[in-house]
Design an enzyme around this catalytic site. Structure first.
Site, PDB file in Angstrom:
ATOM      1  N   LYS A  14       0.824  -1.213   0.000  1.00  0.00           N
ATOM      2  CA  LYS A  14       0.000   0.000   0.000  1.00  0.00           C
ATOM      3  C   LYS A  14       0.863   1.272   0.000  1.00  0.00           C
ATOM      4  CE  LYS A  14      -4.070  -1.946   2.441  1.00  0.00           C
ATOM      5  NZ  LYS A  14      -4.819  -1.901   3.726  1.00  0.00           N
ATOM      6  N   ARG A 102      -1.420 -13.914   4.770  1.00  0.00           N
ATOM      7  CA  ARG A 102      -2.185 -13.316   5.876  1.00  0.00           C
ATOM      8  C   ARG A 102      -1.403 -13.413   7.189  1.00  0.00           C
ATOM      9  NH1 ARG A 102      -6.812 -10.052   5.176  1.00  0.00           N
ATOM     10  NH2 ARG A 102      -7.554 -10.645   7.228  1.00  0.00           N
ATOM     11  N   THR A 108      -5.390  -6.862  11.181  1.00  0.00           N
ATOM     12  CA  THR A 108      -5.735  -5.641  10.436  1.00  0.00           C
ATOM     13  C   THR A 108      -5.306  -4.369  11.167  1.00  0.00           C
ATOM     14  OG1 THR A 108      -7.685  -6.825   9.603  1.00  0.00           O
ATOM     15  CG2 THR A 108      -7.682  -4.426   9.357  1.00  0.00           C
ATOM     16  N   ARG A 122       2.224  -5.763   9.638  1.00  0.00           N
ATOM     17  CA  ARG A 122       1.308  -4.702  10.067  1.00  0.00           C
ATOM     18  C   ARG A 122       1.639  -4.125  11.442  1.00  0.00           C
ATOM     19  NH1 ARG A 122      -4.427  -7.030   7.652  1.00  0.00           N
ATOM     20  NH2 ARG A 122      -4.394  -5.817   5.736  1.00  0.00           N
ATOM     21  N   HIS A 147      -2.155  -5.168   1.820  1.00  0.00           N
ATOM     22  CA  HIS A 147      -3.415  -5.896   1.667  1.00  0.00           C
ATOM     23  C   HIS A 147      -3.083  -7.338   1.332  1.00  0.00           C
ATOM     24  CE1 HIS A 147      -7.392  -7.145   0.344  1.00  0.00           C
ATOM     25  NE2 HIS A 147      -6.765  -7.739  -0.659  1.00  0.00           N
TER      26      HIS A 147
HETATM   27  P1  ADP Z   1      -8.023  -6.775   6.034  1.00  0.00           P
HETATM   28  O1  ADP Z   1      -7.219  -5.762   5.231  1.00  0.00           O
HETATM   29  O2  ADP Z   1      -7.233  -7.319   7.183  1.00  0.00           O
HETATM   30  O3  ADP Z   1      -8.627  -7.859   5.171  1.00  0.00           O
HETATM   31  P2  ADP Z   1     -10.665  -5.575   6.177  1.00  0.00           P
HETATM   32  O4  ADP Z   1     -10.988  -6.281   4.894  1.00  0.00           O
HETATM   33  O5  ADP Z   1     -11.629  -5.718   7.314  1.00  0.00           O
HETATM   34  O6  ADP Z   1      -9.222  -5.989   6.711  1.00  0.00           O
HETATM   35  O7  ADP Z   1     -10.518  -4.016   5.887  1.00  0.00           O
HETATM   36  C1  ADP Z   1      -9.865  -3.525   4.732  1.00  0.00           C
HETATM   37  C2  ADP Z   1      -8.991  -2.344   5.127  1.00  0.00           C
HETATM   38  O8  ADP Z   1      -9.820  -1.306   5.659  1.00  0.00           O
HETATM   39  C3  ADP Z   1      -7.998  -2.643   6.245  1.00  0.00           C
HETATM   40  O9  ADP Z   1      -6.788  -3.212   5.777  1.00  0.00           O
HETATM   41  C4  ADP Z   1      -7.787  -1.279   6.858  1.00  0.00           C
HETATM   42  O10 ADP Z   1      -6.858  -0.505   6.093  1.00  0.00           O
HETATM   43  C5  ADP Z   1      -9.160  -0.669   6.752  1.00  0.00           C
HETATM   44  N1  ADP Z   1      -9.974  -0.917   7.972  1.00  0.00           N
HETATM   45  C6  ADP Z   1     -10.534  -2.074   8.361  1.00  0.00           C
HETATM   46  N2  ADP Z   1     -11.232  -1.961   9.513  1.00  0.00           N
HETATM   47  C7  ADP Z   1     -11.115  -0.661   9.864  1.00  0.00           C
HETATM   48  C8  ADP Z   1     -11.618   0.106  10.950  1.00  0.00           C
HETATM   49  N3  ADP Z   1     -12.387  -0.433  11.915  1.00  0.00           N
HETATM   50  N4  ADP Z   1     -11.298   1.415  11.006  1.00  0.00           N
HETATM   51  C9  ADP Z   1     -10.534   1.978  10.040  1.00  0.00           C
HETATM   52  N5  ADP Z   1     -10.027   1.310   8.973  1.00  0.00           N
HETATM   53  C10 ADP Z   1     -10.309   0.010   8.881  1.00  0.00           C
HETATM   54 MG    MG Z   2     -10.154  -7.859   3.846  1.00  0.00          MG
END
Ligand code: ADP
Ligand code: MG
Length: 246
Positions: A14, A102, A108, A122, A147
């Site tokens: 990112k 992952r 996250t 992360r 991501h």
């Molecule tokens: P991941 O990237 O671990 O798969 P998600 O798909 O839930 O997580 O979310 C996508 C992206 O959105 C995250 O990587 C993060 O950058 C952002 N994000 C997720 N949850 C939150 C949150 N509660 N508040 C702010 N940003 C968030």
């Molecule tokens: Mg996701």
């Protein structure tokens, strides 16, 4: 994914990782030596709003969604430097690819990552408080460097969203392809069978496409319901075109 050797996942380095010069670190953490995974595809992408919105469509209703789109399109970290608004998109392949990437990425939330999994990618991320126009706190943005697809199904959707088949070596393609006999253009959110000024050619006869994409275009052309949206198919064909507004 039945063939474990062919399991694939999408990783995105990112904009915050690029800005903080962590690209090499991320690549090293995900190297074949550390993960046993090999590269099936890689490219530098200026993320259009369309691609960002389709990629994160599951989060459309979340309070952090607008800031997430600004973040992944590079507008947060390179507001004054459009030429630096990029991510690096990589397809990794090998046994347990989804889980391995992952695992190395970690939770996250960067705070949780530091507490629960020090050393994961992360854990080097940060959290930024979001405020409305009056200065009231309305949520947060998680700048978490990478991501990684969360499931096999998500990996398939995302790899097909970010990569054309010919950006992955033929013997490394995990999903069915077809050679198109049709000609399709895209303009103003519409699929066209003929060129119009301002339209972009999505596929020409002889081009190799993801089978599911071509089947979707055929249905959309007939005005029927398809398995994915037109934007999901065309977003990757509009990348690095230099035409903003998509
Ligand atoms: P991941 O990237 O671990 O798969 P998600 O798909 O839930 O997580 O979310 C996508 C992206 O959105 C995250 O990587 C993060 O950058 C952002 N994000 C997720 N949850 C939150 C949150 N509660 N508040 C702010 N940003 C968030
Ligand atoms: Mg996701």
């Amino acid at each position: 994914m039945r063939n474990k050797e062919l399991e694939q996942t999408l990783a995105l380095i990112k904009p915050d990782a690029l800005k903080n010069s962590l690209t090499g670190y991320v690549l090293s953490q995900l190297s074949e030596f550390h993960t046993g995974l090999i590269y099936a595809g890689a490219k530098v992408v200026h993320v259009t709003r369309m691609l960002a919105e389709v990629h994160y469509e599951e989060h459309l209703d979340k309070v952090f969604y607008p800031s997430l789109i600004e973040y992944i399109t590079g507008h947060v970290h390179y507001a004054e430097k459009p030429h630096r608004q990029r991510v690096i998109a990589i397809v990794y392949q090998g046994p347990d690819a989804v889980k391995r990437v992952r695992d190395v990425s970690g939770p996250t939330n960067p705070h949780t990552a530091r507490e629960q999994k020090p050393g994961c990618i992360r854990s080097l991320g940060t959290i930024v408080t979001l405020k409305d126009d009056t200065g009231k706190e309305i949520g947060e943005r998680m700048d978490n460097l990478i991501h990684a697809s969360a499931t096999d199904d998500e990996a398939e959707r995302e790899i097909k969203l970010w990569f054309k088949p010919n950006e992955i070596p033929p013997s490394m393609r995990a999903y069915s392809t077809l050679r198109s006999e049709e000609l399709y253009y895209f303009k103003d959110e519409k699929l066209l069978a003929k060129f119009e000024p301002g339209s972009v050619c999505v596929v020409a006869p002889g081009d190799v496409m993801w089978k599911s994409d071509l089947e979707a275009l055929r249905l959309i052309q007939k005005g029927e319901e398809a398995s994915c949206s037109l934007r999901t198919v065309v977003a990757k064909y509009l990348l690095n075109e230099g035409t903003e507004g998509h």
